[in-house]
Structures are given as structure tokens and as C-alpha cells.
Design a protein around this motif. Structure first.
Motif, mmCIF file in Angstrom:
data_model
loop_
_atom_site.group_PDB
_atom_site.id
_atom_site.type_symbol
_atom_site.label_atom_id
_atom_site.label_comp_id
_atom_site.label_asym_id
_atom_site.label_seq_id
_atom_site.Cartn_x
_atom_site.Cartn_y
_atom_site.Cartn_z
ATOM 1 N N GLY A 110 0.859 -1.209 0.000
ATOM 2 C CA GLY A 110 0.000 0.000 0.000
ATOM 3 C C GLY A 110 0.874 1.230 0.000
ATOM 4 O O GLY A 110 2.114 1.124 -0.095
ATOM 5 N N PHE A 111 0.210 2.397 0.069
ATOM 6 C CA PHE A 111 0.983 3.638 0.220
ATOM 7 C C PHE A 111 0.088 4.687 0.873
ATOM 8 O O PHE A 111 -1.139 4.485 0.998
ATOM 9 C CB PHE A 111 1.494 4.140 -1.138
ATOM 10 N N GLU A 152 6.300 13.323 6.281
ATOM 11 C CA GLU A 152 6.243 12.964 4.851
ATOM 12 C C GLU A 152 6.487 11.457 4.703
ATOM 13 O O GLU A 152 7.182 10.838 5.524
ATOM 14 C CB GLU A 152 7.259 13.764 4.048
ATOM 15 N N TYR A 153 5.883 10.905 3.643
ATOM 16 C CA TYR A 153 5.984 9.471 3.381
ATOM 17 C C TYR A 153 7.303 9.253 2.676
ATOM 18 O O TYR A 153 7.638 9.967 1.720
ATOM 19 C CB TYR A 153 4.798 9.053 2.491
ATOM 20 N N THR A 154 8.089 8.301 3.167
ATOM 21 C CA THR A 154 9.478 8.180 2.663
ATOM 22 C C THR A 154 9.553 7.316 1.414
ATOM 23 O O THR A 154 10.601 7.257 0.778
ATOM 24 C CB THR A 154 10.346 7.514 3.751
ATOM 25 N N GLU A 155 8.454 6.622 1.066
ATOM 26 C CA GLU A 155 8.586 5.677 -0.068
ATOM 27 C C GLU A 155 7.875 6.237 -1.298
ATOM 28 O O GLU A 155 7.028 7.107 -1.183
ATOM 29 C CB GLU A 155 7.956 4.326 0.334
ATOM 30 N N SER A 211 6.932 2.219 -6.154
ATOM 31 C CA SER A 211 8.146 1.364 -6.048
ATOM 32 C C SER A 211 7.791 -0.018 -5.527
ATOM 33 O O SER A 211 6.850 -0.174 -4.739
ATOM 34 C CB SER A 211 9.157 2.023 -5.102
ATOM 35 N N LYS A 212 8.506 -1.019 -5.983
ATOM 36 C CA LYS A 212 8.232 -2.427 -5.650
ATOM 37 C C LYS A 212 8.595 -2.689 -4.198
ATOM 38 O O LYS A 212 7.895 -3.366 -3.476
ATOM 39 C CB LYS A 212 9.085 -3.349 -6.568
ATOM 40 N N ASN A 213 9.741 -2.154 -3.743
ATOM 41 C CA ASN A 213 10.169 -2.563 -2.378
ATOM 42 C C ASN A 213 9.590 -1.639 -1.299
ATOM 43 O O ASN A 213 10.218 -1.356 -0.304
ATOM 44 C CB ASN A 213 11.706 -2.609 -2.302
ATOM 45 N N ARG A 214 8.354 -1.199 -1.547
ATOM 46 C CA ARG A 214 7.714 -0.399 -0.481
ATOM 47 C C ARG A 214 7.438 -1.300 0.722
ATOM 48 O O ARG A 214 7.081 -2.467 0.554
ATOM 49 C CB ARG A 214 6.352 0.127 -0.972
ATOM 50 N N LYS A 215 7.629 -0.790 1.890
ATOM 51 C CA LYS A 215 7.339 -1.599 3.096
ATOM 52 C C LYS A 215 5.888 -1.348 3.552
ATOM 53 O O LYS A 215 5.302 -2.150 4.259
ATOM 54 C CB LYS A 215 8.328 -1.221 4.213
ATOM 55 N N ARG A 255 -4.490 0.826 -0.654
ATOM 56 C CA ARG A 255 -3.966 -0.554 -0.748
ATOM 57 C C ARG A 255 -4.016 -0.980 -2.207
ATOM 58 O O ARG A 255 -4.976 -0.684 -2.914
ATOM 59 C CB ARG A 255 -4.827 -1.514 0.091
ATOM 60 N N ASP A 256 -2.908 -1.664 -2.645
ATOM 61 C CA ASP A 256 -2.867 -2.071 -4.076
ATOM 62 C C ASP A 256 -3.982 -3.074 -4.323
ATOM 63 O O ASP A 256 -4.371 -3.816 -3.387
ATOM 64 C CB ASP A 256 -1.518 -2.733 -4.382
#
Lengths: 355, 75, 263
Positions: free
Chosen positions: B4-5, B43-46, B50-54, B74-75
Motif C-alpha cells: 500500500g501507500f 512525509e511518506y518516505t517511499e 516502487s516495488k520494495n515499499r514496506k 492498498r494495491d
């Protein structure tokens, strides 16, 4: 329209019920206990009426505030000390333009005082007892029948001007039984609809009833709005009674029970050939100052008579200025003056000035 | 693992930092640049793509944010 | 396309919160709005805000609101609810408002079993006026009016209003929660929802006491303020259900007593 022998407090309660009052919050305090007692029985007979004995006179005025927000005709009653506890609530209701009727059955004071009748809350009632410089309409009945008519009028004025209204009685008229005639009861549903109440934002924007105006310019605008309202009330609602004033050389100025006693005194001295009359304010606010001033074109001696040590006398002086001599005769502390008592004062005044 | 992001409205944020403490992945930090009201916003760091988002879109940050400054996806 | 999972509740107006960074009030506002949305009662709810930091609650919660003098919200709410029992009426009050000046009104509303949902925000100080001592200030806690920390002989003990209300038979549901962590926030929302449900089920008086962080007046960062609640405040104000008589047993009583007597 049958005549009924009824105690003053009961007459107020019955009149309020017939005026469409459907919320009453009260608290025991002599000499007005009979009013909540009557209300608890009377409202139990009605499907849509709510009686609450609150935990204090202060809680009671705040419950009335809520009921008024919800759009019903609401009333509370108390006596002097209890009315002091309601002052903040009354100021808030003025600040939110909420209608309600507040009945004060005055007693001797200040402080705990006693349970005898007095007129010692005149200034508290007419000069805005709470903070902020608001005004309340103050009606002063002086008979059982006026308790009925002025209670009903209080509800009409409260709704008409969206303002708290004070009915200023005293322990004597509260307890005294007199024949009264009641009009037919009003159905609250037939009262004009109120479009400002809190009844759930169904199909409309949510509403706010509040007295907070953090922005001073907003607060000033609201104050001027109140000022215009009060000016209109002074213009339209001032009321007084004149008795035997046409040929009078001295006018007693008195309200409520004192006026009734003064009427007896006026009749008494008239029999002795002395020309006295009575000017009785019925609305204490707005005070009938103009009508009193007009009177001083013919009558140069006013004898203000109150059951206190001098409160309405200030408004009389304000109204007439130098155009008449203003004398005062008062009996504070719960003393019930007699017609003889005030009659002697009138006689002395007439002889002293050779009127 | 679901990904997600989040998007942080930097002008609504008052820099309280509650989201930073709540985020199980440590994906949020305080931004140096002040916002219009003088706070250092989070701020959101990712990167959103990006694929390797935590970030898993668990929304703990949004739940604790007093100013509803965080939207969660959420993806 | 990614799906949005967290949105602003509809019952919240679009205004920006005026509260200090990290303050618990606006979290509680959001939870209140979420509950109102989920119960679908926005158009028959009336709120009574306090005098205090949350006096401006009406700028945020999009329901009919009537302002009460400081301490009197529950009396005003009683007037509204008794007049319009079909409306859902809640009060939103701080600790000074409900547990100092408004104690009598609150105890007697509970004692009369008024069908009200009271939200009691306990942040240990008078926030709006600059952080003075409140009835809920902890022993030893410094405030602008308890220099050197609250002293029992001078300032009395932290008052537990919720326990006092639990003794009143008219109260049926009282819970103390906190908004210091997502877990606690979720519990708070559940408690608020239940307090509304209790009112809608006509069971009696419901109150949720919510421990809330006040970073600015405690002179702590928002994160440390939350920690302080969870480590110190909970010692005097333990979290959990304080009273819940809303199960079937209570419904049976309600049946026996018949519908709530009219007056």
C-alpha cells in the motif's frame, strides 16, 4: 369561561399550561412551592408535557434553555435566591435569542432573607441580572386575574421577540386565593412554526444556536441587533394603568402588590377629600417613562411606593427629571404595608406642600 | 504481502509525529521544509509505485492522526 | 488502481481543526463523526458542546448543535431530549466542565437515567484557559495553578467521576478509554458507538470517559504525552468498562417497568 377560586401560584401554572407551555423545570423554594407542585400534577395529565424537578434552580434554567432550543414553550419558576442562580442562564438565552418564561415570586432579601413578600428584585429583573447588558421584558401582575393574563402574554412576547421574559410576582400574590377566569387552552401544535429550532438536520444544513462570537465585529453586530429589538419592544409593548389621575394633585407610583395596597390608600384619602391617584407600571421593562413624564404636566408630586428601600424610584427620577418632585415611601424586608400606612404618607405629602 | 501507500497532506499536518511512532514500518519522517502554517509536516518516505515499499496500507498512521491529514491506499 | 481505505467521515465539516498538534480532541471528533455516519443518524442527532477547547466542536461535527454555559451541557441536553425523545442527544465535555462546575448536573442526569450519551474528555487540565489544574489533575502533576505539583491537602485528590456515576442506578453504561494509540482509538470508537446504541435502545444514561493527551499544556511532545497517559494517568484512571448493565437482564427490567413513564 367559569370563574374559579385559585391560589396565585396555581393560576400561573394553569395559565402557562393553557398558553401551550409543554416543558417546566423547577425546584422547591418558598414561597413558590405550589407552582412546581401544581405543574407536576397538571403535566402528568398531558401526553406531550414534560415536568422535571431539577437538582438546582441553575440546572432548571439550563433545562429550559434546551427545551427552548428544541422549540417548545418552556418555563421555570423560583423565588429571589433561586432567581439569582438563574442569571447566567438567562444571559445565555438572551444571547441566543431563546424564548422562555421565568417566574420570580419575590421574597424578603438580600441573602437568605425570609419567605415574606417583597419587591426587592426590581433592579435585578429590569436591569439585566446577568452579564452582558441584555434586557428582559418584565411583567408585573397585581391581581389573580393578571397572573393569568400576563403569564399568557409572557409566552406570546417571548416567542414574538425570541427573548426570555420575566413575570415578577411576590409571595403575597403567590399564596393568595382569588377568583380567576381562564381562556380556552391553546394547542401548541397550532402555534406559529419556528424555523430556527434544533430538531435534526433532516434535508437541511445543520443549525447552530450559540452565543459565542469570538470575532468582536460579529459580537458588536449582534449587540446592535439586540439593541434594535429592545427599541422595538419599548416602542410597542410598554403598558401601565392610570387610576383617578385626571384631577389628582399627587400620584402614587407603584407596581404589583404595592400598587394594590396603594389603590386602597388612594380610595381612603379620596374619601377624606384629598385628590390622590395611582400610576401603575405593568411592564417594568420597558418602563412607561414617557407616559409618566406626560403625567407631570399636570401632577407635580409623585410618591413612589415600593416594598423595598428604593429601586423603581430611580427609573421614575430618570423619566421625570426636574419636572416633578419625586418622593419615596418604602417598606423592605418582607413587611406587608397597609393602606393606612401609605395613606398617611400621601396625606402628609399633600399637607406639607398645600396641594 | 499486500502493499500500500499513503498520501500526507502537508498543509493539514501539524508535525505531531504520532504517525511516525505508530507506523510499524518506519515509512514516515518529519520534513525539513516548513508548511504554510509554520509546522514541520510528516512525509511518506517511499515512492507510491516502487516495488520494495514496506507500507502495507495498515492505516495505523491515519487512525492516530488528529488532523485526518493522511489518506491510505492498498494495491 | 489502488483502493483508498481511509476516508474522512461525512459527518465532519471540511474545516481545519484549530486544536494543538497531537491533541486528542480532534481524534474524538472524527470517531464521533464516524459513529454518527455508521449509525446513519446525522439527521436526527443534536449535540451540546462544552465551554472549553472543544467549544468549537460545532465547526467540525455536522449535526444540529446547541451551546451550553460552562458545566451545564447535560442539563441543556436533558431539556432537549425530554422535549424530543426521538432525537439522539449527546454532550461533549472536558473534565473541568463535567467533573468540576458540572458535577451536580451530571450526577443527577445519571441518577434520573436521562437517555443521553455523554462524551467526557479527560486531559487533566483546563486546556483552553492555559493549563490550570482540573479535578482530574494527578497528584504531583504541575499545572499553572498547582505549582510544585498537586498536593492533596491543598488541592484534593484526582476525582473519579465515572466511578461516582456508576453508583447511580440510572446509569447503565460507563467506560473509560483513551486515544493515545491506534488500539485505544479503535476501542474508544466502539465505546462511543455503544453509548449511542444504549441511548437508541432507551436503556438509560451512558457515558464514555476518554483519556486524552494535551501536549501543549503538559509541555510534552505529542508522542511523549501519549506515553505519559499510558504510563501515569492510567494509574489513577484505569482503562476499561466501569459499568455495563445493558445485557438481557437489564432489558428484562425495562420490559417490566414498561416503556419509560411519560413524565
Amino acid at each position: 369561561m367559569t370563574k374559579q377560586l385559585m391560589r396565585g401560584s396555581h393560576a400561573i401554572a394553569e395559565a402557562a399550561t393553557r398558553a401551550g407551555c409543554r416543558f417546566y423545570a423547577g425546584y422547591p423554594i418558598t414561597p413558590q412551592n405550589e407552582l412546581p407542585e401544581y405543574m407536576s400534577v397538571r403535566f402528568a395529565q398531558l401526553e406531550d408535557a414534560t415536568f422535571v424537578q431539577a437538582e438546582s434552580e441553575l440546572a432548571a434554567i439550563n433545562m429550559v434553555m434546551g427545551a427552548s432550543m428544541a422549540g417548545v414553550r418552556a418555563m421555570t419558576s423560583s423565588s429571589s435566591p433561586g432567581i439569582s442562580l438563574k442569571q447566567e442562564g438567562i444571559s445565555y438565552m438572551a444571547g441566543m435569542e431563546l424564548p422562555a418564561v421565568i417566574v420570580n415570586i419575590m421574597r424578603g432579601g438580600p441573602g437568605l432573607g425570609n419567605i415574606a413578600p417583597s419587591q426587592q428584585d426590581y433592579l435585578q429583573a429590569t436591569k439585566g441580572g446577568g452579564h452582558g447588558g441584555y434586557r428582559t421584558i418584565v411583567l408585573a401582575p397585581c391581581s389573580g386575574q393578571e397572573l393569568v393574563t400576563l403569564t399568557i402574554k409572557a409566552f406570546d412576547l417571548a416567542d414574538a421577540y425570541r427573548s426570555p421574559v420575566i413575570l415578577l410576582g411576590d409571595g403575597l400574590m403567590g399564596q393568595m386565593m382569588e377568583p380567576v377566569i381562564f381562556p380556552d387552552p391553546i394547542d401548541p401544535a397550532a402555534l406559529p412554526k419556528k424555523d430556527w429550532t434544533l430538531d435534526g438536520a433532516r434535508g437541511r444544513d445543520s443549525r447552530l444556536i450559540a452565543s459565542l462570537h469570538l470575532d468582536p465585529t460579529e459580537m458588536e453586530q449582534f449587540n446592535w441587533k439586540l439593541a434594535r429589538k429592545y427599541a422595538a419592544i419599548c416602542e410597542r409593548e410598554t403598558e401601565h394603568e392610570s387610576y383617578l389621575l385626571d384631577d389628582a394633585v399627587v400620584a402614587v407610583v407603584a407596581f404589583g402588590t404595592a400598587a394594590r395596597i396603594a389603590k386602597g390608600a388612594v380610595n381612603r384619602v379620596r374619601k377624606a377629600g384629598l385628590k390622590a391617584g395611582l400610576f401603575r407600571p405593568i411592564t417594568l421593562w420597558p418602563f412607561p417613562g414617557k407616559e409618566l413624564r406626560d403625567l407631570t404636566r399636570t401632577i407635580k408630586s409623585l410618591l413612589v411606593f415600593e416594598m423595598n428601600f428604593g429601586q423603581m424610584v430611580e427609573d421614575v427620577k430618570l423619566s421625570v427629571g426636574e419636572q416633578a418632585r419625586v418622593h419615596f415611601h418604602g417598606r423592605p424586608g418582607g413587611i406587608i404595608p397597609t393602606p393606612h400606612d401609605i395613606g398617611a404618607a400621601i396625606t402628609k405629602l399633600i399637607h406639607r406642600y398645600g396641594l | 504481502m499486500k502493499k500500500g501507500f499513503i498520501r500526507i497532506n502537508s498543509e493539514l499536518c501539524k508535525g505531531g509525529g504520532l504517525c511516525i511512532a505508530a507506523c510499524p514500518k518506519g515509512s514516515i519522517r518529519i520534513r525539513n521544509k516548513l508548511n504554510i502554517r509554520g509546522y514541520h509536516p510528516a512525509e511518506y518516505t517511499e515512492k507510491e509505485k516502487s516495488k520494495n515499499r514496506k507500507c502495507t496500507g495498515c492505516a495505523l498512521c491515519a487512525i492516530i492522526c488528529p488532523d485526518i491529514a493522511i489518506e491510505v491506499f492498498r494495491d | 488502481m489502488a483502493k483508498q481505505v481511509f476516508t474522512r467521515p461525512k459527518a465532519l465539516k471540511d474545516n481545519i481543526f484549530h486544536y494543538c498538534p497531537g491533541c486528542g480532541h480532534s481524534i474524538i471528533h472524527r470517531l464521533l463523526a464516524e459513529v454518527i455516519d455508521e449509525l446513519g443518524i446525522r439527521d436526527k442527532t443534536v449535540g451540546v458542546p462544552p465551554a472549553g477547547c472543544a467549544v468549537l466542536a460545532y465547526n467540525y461535527i455536522d449535526v444540529d448543535m446547541g451551546e451550553a454555559p460552562h458545566g451545564r451541557a447535560i442539563a441543556v441536553a436533558t431539556g432537549i431530549k425530554r422535549t424530543r425523545p426521538d432525537l439522539i442527544v449527546f454532550t461533549y465535555q472536558g473534565d473541568g466542565d463535567i467533573a468540576a462546575i458540572g458535577t451536580a448536573e451530571t450526577i443527577h442526569a445519571a441518577n434520573r437515567g436521562e437517555r443521553l450519551s455523554a462524551i467526557f474528555v479527560n486531559n487533566g487540565v483546563y486546556g483552553m484557559t492555559g493549563g490550570q489544574m482540573a479535578p482530574t489533575t494527578l497528584l504531583g502533576q504541575t499545572t499553572t495553578t498547582s505549582p510544585g505539583g498537586r498536593l492533596p491537602l491543598r488541592d484534593g485528590f484526582p476525582l473519579d467521576l465515572s466511578q461516582m456515576l456508576a453508583v447511580a442506578d440510572g446509569s447503565v453504561y460507563i467506560e473509560r478509554t483513551a486515544v493515545t494509540s491506534p488500539k485505544n482509538i479503535i476501542k474508544t470508537k466502539r465505546a462511543i458507538k455503544k453509548a449511542f446504541q444504549v441511548q437508541m435502545d432507551d436503556l438509560g444514561f451512558a457515558l464514555v470517559e476518554i483519556l486524552s493527551q494535551c501536549p501543549i499544556n503538559w509541555k510534552l511532545s505529542p508522542v511523549d504525552a501519549c506515553k505519559w497517559v499510558e504510563e501515569e494517568v492510567v494509574k489513577s484512571y484505569p482503562l476499561g468498562v466501569i459499568k455495563d448493565t445493558t445485557q438481557a437482564q437489564n432489558r428484562m427490567d425495562r420490559m417490566k417497568r414498561g416503556k419509560r413513564a411519560k413524565t
